[in-house]
Design an enzyme around this catalytic site. Structure first.
Site, PDB file in Angstrom:
ATOM      1  N   ASN A   9      39.049  51.250 -41.575  1.00  0.00           N
ATOM      2  CA  ASN A   9      39.041  49.935 -40.951  1.00  0.00           C
ATOM      3  C   ASN A   9      37.687  49.305 -41.286  1.00  0.00           C
ATOM      4  O   ASN A   9      36.684  49.678 -40.704  1.00  0.00           O
ATOM      5  CB  ASN A   9      39.217  50.069 -39.430  1.00  0.00           C
ATOM      6  CG  ASN A   9      39.069  48.731 -38.715  1.00  0.00           C
ATOM      7  OD1 ASN A   9      39.009  47.671 -39.353  1.00  0.00           O
ATOM      8  ND2 ASN A   9      39.013  48.756 -37.389  1.00  0.00           N
ATOM      9  N   TRP A  10      37.712  48.398 -42.221  1.00  0.00           N
ATOM     10  CA  TRP A  10      36.443  47.791 -42.669  1.00  0.00           C
ATOM     11  C   TRP A  10      35.862  46.837 -41.635  1.00  0.00           C
ATOM     12  O   TRP A  10      34.732  46.409 -41.755  1.00  0.00           O
ATOM     13  CB  TRP A  10      36.671  47.033 -43.995  1.00  0.00           C
ATOM     14  CG  TRP A  10      36.721  47.917 -45.194  1.00  0.00           C
ATOM     15  CD1 TRP A  10      36.617  49.289 -45.232  1.00  0.00           C
ATOM     16  CD2 TRP A  10      36.844  47.488 -46.561  1.00  0.00           C
ATOM     17  NE1 TRP A  10      36.686  49.729 -46.526  1.00  0.00           N
ATOM     18  CE2 TRP A  10      36.823  48.640 -47.366  1.00  0.00           C
ATOM     19  CE3 TRP A  10      36.992  46.237 -47.169  1.00  0.00           C
ATOM     20  CZ2 TRP A  10      36.939  48.588 -48.760  1.00  0.00           C
ATOM     21  CZ3 TRP A  10      37.103  46.176 -48.553  1.00  0.00           C
ATOM     22  CH2 TRP A  10      37.072  47.347 -49.336  1.00  0.00           C
ATOM     23  N   LYS A  11      36.660  46.432 -40.661  1.00  0.00           N
ATOM     24  CA  LYS A  11      36.223  45.441 -39.673  1.00  0.00           C
ATOM     25  C   LYS A  11      35.727  44.175 -40.421  1.00  0.00           C
ATOM     26  O   LYS A  11      36.283  43.849 -41.461  1.00  0.00           O
ATOM     27  CB  LYS A  11      35.171  46.035 -38.738  1.00  0.00           C
ATOM     28  CG  LYS A  11      35.679  47.350 -38.109  1.00  0.00           C
ATOM     29  CD  LYS A  11      34.847  47.876 -36.994  1.00  0.00           C
ATOM     30  CE  LYS A  11      35.478  49.158 -36.463  1.00  0.00           C
ATOM     31  NZ  LYS A  11      34.783  49.715 -35.312  1.00  0.00           N
ATOM     32  N   HIS A  94      43.296  46.814 -31.613  1.00  0.00           N
ATOM     33  CA  HIS A  94      42.006  47.513 -31.660  1.00  0.00           C
ATOM     34  C   HIS A  94      41.205  47.142 -30.400  1.00  0.00           C
ATOM     35  O   HIS A  94      41.287  46.012 -29.924  1.00  0.00           O
ATOM     36  CB  HIS A  94      41.245  47.110 -32.931  1.00  0.00           C
ATOM     37  CG  HIS A  94      40.063  47.988 -33.180  1.00  0.00           C
ATOM     38  ND1 HIS A  94      38.885  47.841 -32.503  1.00  0.00           N
ATOM     39  CD2 HIS A  94      39.893  49.052 -34.004  1.00  0.00           C
ATOM     40  CE1 HIS A  94      38.021  48.774 -32.903  1.00  0.00           C
ATOM     41  NE2 HIS A  94      38.621  49.522 -33.825  1.00  0.00           N
ATOM     42  N   GLU A  96      38.232  46.360 -30.047  1.00  0.00           N
ATOM     43  CA  GLU A  96      37.364  45.196 -30.233  1.00  0.00           C
ATOM     44  C   GLU A  96      38.155  43.900 -30.052  1.00  0.00           C
ATOM     45  O   GLU A  96      37.634  42.904 -29.561  1.00  0.00           O
ATOM     46  CB  GLU A  96      36.707  45.260 -31.630  1.00  0.00           C
ATOM     47  CG  GLU A  96      35.616  46.332 -31.663  1.00  0.00           C
ATOM     48  CD  GLU A  96      35.414  46.984 -33.017  1.00  0.00           C
ATOM     49  OE1 GLU A  96      35.883  46.464 -34.036  1.00  0.00           O
ATOM     50  OE2 GLU A  96      34.755  48.055 -33.037  1.00  0.00           O
ATOM     51  N   GLU A 166      41.576  55.867 -30.095  1.00  0.00           N
ATOM     52  CA  GLU A 166      40.157  55.583 -30.326  1.00  0.00           C
ATOM     53  C   GLU A 166      39.433  55.411 -28.990  1.00  0.00           C
ATOM     54  O   GLU A 166      39.435  54.317 -28.412  1.00  0.00           O
ATOM     55  CB  GLU A 166      40.006  54.287 -31.134  1.00  0.00           C
ATOM     56  CG  GLU A 166      40.648  54.328 -32.492  1.00  0.00           C
ATOM     57  CD  GLU A 166      39.998  53.338 -33.449  1.00  0.00           C
ATOM     58  OE1 GLU A 166      39.531  53.776 -34.497  1.00  0.00           O
ATOM     59  OE2 GLU A 166      39.929  52.138 -33.117  1.00  0.00           O
ATOM     60  N   GLY A 172      31.606  53.505 -33.167  1.00  0.00           N
ATOM     61  CA  GLY A 172      30.340  52.941 -33.635  1.00  0.00           C
ATOM     62  C   GLY A 172      29.121  53.499 -32.930  1.00  0.00           C
ATOM     63  O   GLY A 172      28.026  52.956 -33.058  1.00  0.00           O
ATOM     64  N   SER A 212      33.725  57.189 -34.757  1.00  0.00           N
ATOM     65  CA  SER A 212      32.629  57.890 -35.440  1.00  0.00           C
ATOM     66  C   SER A 212      33.095  59.049 -36.324  1.00  0.00           C
ATOM     67  O   SER A 212      32.369  60.031 -36.506  1.00  0.00           O
ATOM     68  CB  SER A 212      31.576  58.374 -34.435  1.00  0.00           C
ATOM     69  OG  SER A 212      31.001  57.275 -33.754  1.00  0.00           O
ATOM     70  N   GLY A 233      35.818  53.729 -39.246  1.00  0.00           N
ATOM     71  CA  GLY A 233      35.082  52.473 -39.367  1.00  0.00           C
ATOM     72  C   GLY A 233      33.938  52.623 -40.353  1.00  0.00           C
ATOM     73  O   GLY A 233      34.124  52.570 -41.577  1.00  0.00           O
ATOM     74  N   GLY A 234      32.745  52.850 -39.835  1.00  0.00           N
ATOM     75  CA  GLY A 234      31.516  52.900 -40.631  1.00  0.00           C
ATOM     76  C   GLY A 234      31.611  53.741 -41.894  1.00  0.00           C
ATOM     77  O   GLY A 234      31.209  53.297 -42.974  1.00  0.00           O
TER      78      GLY A 234
HETATM   79  P1  13P Z   1      33.521  53.928 -36.347  1.00  0.00           P
HETATM   80  O1  13P Z   1      34.139  54.966 -37.253  1.00  0.00           O
HETATM   81  O2  13P Z   1      32.500  53.095 -37.009  1.00  0.00           O
HETATM   82  O3  13P Z   1      33.072  54.549 -35.056  1.00  0.00           O
HETATM   83  O4  13P Z   1      34.708  52.914 -35.966  1.00  0.00           O
HETATM   84  C1  13P Z   1      35.887  53.424 -35.477  1.00  0.00           C
HETATM   85  C2  13P Z   1      36.887  52.347 -35.382  1.00  0.00           C
HETATM   86  O5  13P Z   1      36.809  51.494 -34.531  1.00  0.00           O
HETATM   87  C3  13P Z   1      37.956  52.322 -36.387  1.00  0.00           C
HETATM   88  O6  13P Z   1      38.937  51.412 -36.042  1.00  0.00           O
END
Ligand code: 13P
Length: 248
Positions: A9-11, A94, A96, A166, A172, A212, A233-234
């Site tokens: 997930n590149w966000k 998600h 967020e 999640e 994050g 994470s 994510g990251g």
């Molecule tokens: P991180 O891997 O950066 O913690 O993000 C997780 C996430 O929200 C994937 O959708």
């Protein structure tokens, strides 16, 4: 037998040109990867992502969609638009989006139904806050998210959905849930789905862990009985790290 899915997930990261460069680099690194590979890119990067991934084992997805077919919804993107552009998956609900864009369990349910209507595979997110975990309401809270998200879905449609657990406190933060903590909740999600449908259906639905996930913890997480991959994510923004996760 559920195949492991490594989903990035590149966000809100990467421009179209950066997308092209990154997928071009990634496609060689994950050619022949053990796991299924998915990149969920920002809307405007999707054409570049689809083009760069053509003929590879990388699937492309979006990070959101609107629950109506079309109309006066300024700034929104429809399932039909995503489908036509070549997206195959779409992240829905998600944390967020729930937190910053006021998505509710009901809109999440409407979006899951809409995605399926247009042949997009929903990656349905759920997860508790730190406060909820401390208040020991994690299982009740996630069961309610799952029950509402799957409302009205037939068994056949339910089988197409990918669930992503999640925990918000792990996103994050660099604070990964232990594989036991993650598996415990994924297993309870599966039990919840078995209650809504039946065991066979629940056993056919992929449940990912996200929060994470990195190259060092992915293999252990993915080896757990009820974890069928990761929503990353990251670490999905680093080609080398993500390609290790695609083989974990
Ligand atoms: P991180 O891997 O950066 O913690 O993000 C997780 C996430 O929200 C994937 O959708």
């Amino acid at each position: 037998m559920r195949k492991i899915l490594a989903a990035g997930n590149w966000k809100m990261n990467n421009t179209p040109s950066q997308t092209e460069a990154m997928i071009t680099e990634l496609r060689d690194k994950v050619a022949g990867a053990k796991n299924d590979v998915l990149i969920c890119a920002p809307f405007v990067c999707l054409p570049a992502a689809v083009k760069a991934a053509e003929g590879s084992n990388i699937k492309i997805g979006a990070q959101n969609l609107h629950f109506e077919d079309k109309g006066a919804y300024t700034g929104e993107i429809s399932a039909q638009m995503l489908k036509e552009i070549g997206a195959q998956y779409v992240i829905i609900g998600h944390s967020e989006r729930r937190e910053y864009f006021a998505e509710t369990d009901d809109t999440v349910n409407a979006k899951v139904i809409q995605a399926l209507k247009y042949g997009l595979i929903p990656v349905l997110c759920c997860g508790e806050s730190l406060k909820q975990r401390e208040d020991t309401v994690t299982f009740d809270f996630i069961r309610s998210q799952i029950k509402i998200a799957f409302r009205g879905l037939s068994k056949e449609d339910a089988l197409k959905v990918v669930v992503a657990y999640e925990p918000i406190w792990a996103i994050g933060t660099g604070k990964v849930a232990t594989s036991e903590q993650a598996n415990e909740v994924c297993s309870d999600i599966r039990n919840c789905l078995a209650g809504i449908y039946d065991q066979e259906t629940a056993d056919g639905i992929r449940i990912l862990y996200g929060g994470s996930v990195n190259k060092d913890c992915a293999a252990e997480l993915f080896s757990m009985s009820d974890i069928d991959g990761g929503l990353v994510g990251g670490a999905s923004l680093k080609c080398d790290d993500f390609s290790i996760i695609c083989n974990a």
